[in-house]
Design a protein around this motif. Structure first.
Motif, PDB file in Angstrom:
ATOM      1  N   ASP A   1      63.450  26.435  61.331  1.00  0.00           N
ATOM      2  CA  ASP A   1      62.206  25.937  60.743  1.00  0.00           C
ATOM      3  C   ASP A   1      61.121  27.004  60.672  1.00  0.00           C
ATOM      4  O   ASP A   1      60.218  26.909  59.852  1.00  0.00           O
ATOM      5  N   ALA A   2      61.192  27.986  61.581  1.00  0.00           N
ATOM      6  CA  ALA A   2      60.153  29.012  61.623  1.00  0.00           C
ATOM      7  C   ALA A   2      60.750  30.309  62.148  1.00  0.00           C
ATOM      8  O   ALA A   2      61.679  30.302  62.942  1.00  0.00           O
TER       9      ALA A   2
ATOM     10  N   LEU B   1      56.122  32.591  60.363  1.00  0.00           N
ATOM     11  CA  LEU B   1      54.825  32.546  61.023  1.00  0.00           C
ATOM     12  C   LEU B   1      54.318  33.938  61.342  1.00  0.00           C
ATOM     13  O   LEU B   1      53.872  34.212  62.415  1.00  0.00           O
TER      14      LEU B   1
ATOM     15  N   HIS C   1      51.720  34.838  57.130  1.00  0.00           N
ATOM     16  CA  HIS C   1      51.404  33.650  56.341  1.00  0.00           C
ATOM     17  C   HIS C   1      50.552  32.640  57.103  1.00  0.00           C
ATOM     18  O   HIS C   1      49.661  32.033  56.541  1.00  0.00           O
ATOM     19  N   ASN C   2      50.851  32.430  58.357  1.00  0.00           N
ATOM     20  CA  ASN C   2      50.124  31.470  59.181  1.00  0.00           C
ATOM     21  C   ASN C   2      49.811  32.129  60.505  1.00  0.00           C
ATOM     22  O   ASN C   2      50.496  31.917  61.484  1.00  0.00           O
TER      23      ASN C   2
ATOM     24  N   MET D   1      60.080  28.729  56.773  1.00  0.00           N
ATOM     25  CA  MET D   1      58.700  29.058  57.047  1.00  0.00           C
ATOM     26  C   MET D   1      58.664  30.279  57.942  1.00  0.00           C
ATOM     27  O   MET D   1      59.442  30.407  58.858  1.00  0.00           O
TER      28      MET D   1
ATOM     29  N   THR E   1      58.148  21.837  62.717  1.00  0.00           N
ATOM     30  CA  THR E   1      59.017  22.830  63.343  1.00  0.00           C
ATOM     31  C   THR E   1      59.779  22.255  64.533  1.00  0.00           C
ATOM     32  O   THR E   1      59.190  21.659  65.421  1.00  0.00           O
TER      33      THR E   1
ATOM     34  N   LEU F   1      50.097  24.172  65.100  1.00  0.00           N
ATOM     35  CA  LEU F   1      50.495  24.783  63.828  1.00  0.00           C
ATOM     36  C   LEU F   1      51.980  24.526  63.577  1.00  0.00           C
ATOM     37  O   LEU F   1      52.375  24.114  62.488  1.00  0.00           O
ATOM     38  N   LEU F   2      52.796  24.738  64.599  1.00  0.00           N
ATOM     39  CA  LEU F   2      54.229  24.517  64.452  1.00  0.00           C
ATOM     40  C   LEU F   2      54.527  23.059  64.146  1.00  0.00           C
ATOM     41  O   LEU F   2      55.327  22.746  63.258  1.00  0.00           O
ATOM     42  N   HIS F   3      53.884  22.148  64.878  1.00  0.00           N
ATOM     43  CA  HIS F   3      54.121  20.720  64.643  1.00  0.00           C
ATOM     44  C   HIS F   3      53.676  20.310  63.242  1.00  0.00           C
ATOM     45  O   HIS F   3      54.356  19.513  62.587  1.00  0.00           O
ATOM     46  N   SER F   4      52.580  20.848  62.767  1.00  0.00           N
ATOM     47  CA  SER F   4      52.079  20.471  61.439  1.00  0.00           C
ATOM     48  C   SER F   4      53.076  20.828  60.338  1.00  0.00           C
ATOM     49  O   SER F   4      53.049  20.248  59.260  1.00  0.00           O
ATOM     50  N   HIS F   5      53.968  21.766  60.620  1.00  0.00           N
ATOM     51  CA  HIS F   5      55.012  22.152  59.662  1.00  0.00           C
ATOM     52  C   HIS F   5      56.354  21.510  59.991  1.00  0.00           C
ATOM     53  O   HIS F   5      57.364  21.852  59.388  1.00  0.00           O
TER      54      HIS F   5
END
Length: 119
Positions: A100-101, A3, A6-7, A1, A27, A21-25
């Motif tokens: 993860d990001a 960031l 894209h987000n 992912m 991360t 936002l990070l937690h929702s993915h």
């Protein structure tokens, strides 16, 4: 992912918004391109100190790493996180797979090796 585009967080959004936002993915590990820069360093240090907390639930700390051409071979961020002194897609690999990001600024081009590796 990735960031970046894209987000994106919008002007006026908070660090808490970024954490959500990070937690929702899902991360857990974040790689910063240009981690020693004037914008990325403070952001990485804040995120390193911010536990994922929503209500009374604690999800744990975010692990931070990054790269910066200005880094020395043993350089670390103020929080002691790993800083690579070069840019390579290999930096996105971890013991458990990949980061993860990836967080980057608008000056990073699409042909940057870590940006390409994150896509």
């Amino acid at each position: 992912m990735s960031l970046g585009s894209h987000n994106q967080l919008k002007s006026g959004q908070s660090l808490s918004d970024l954490a959500q936002l990070l937690h929702s993915h899902g991360t857990k590990i974040i790689h910063f391109i240009g981690i020693l820069g004037s914008g990325m360093r403070p952001l990485s240090e804040l995120l390193a100190q911010l536990p994922f907390m929503f209500g009374d639930t604690r999800f744990g700390q975010i692990l931070i790493q990054g790269s910066d051409l200005r880094a020395g071979p043993n350089d670390k961020s103020h929080t002691g996180h790993r800083v690579f002194a070069s840019h390579s897609a290999d930096h996105l690999k971890t013991a458990s797979g990949v980061v993860d990001a990836v967080i980057y600024t608008g000056v990073i081009t699409e042909n940057h090796p870590e940006f390409k590796g994150a896509r």
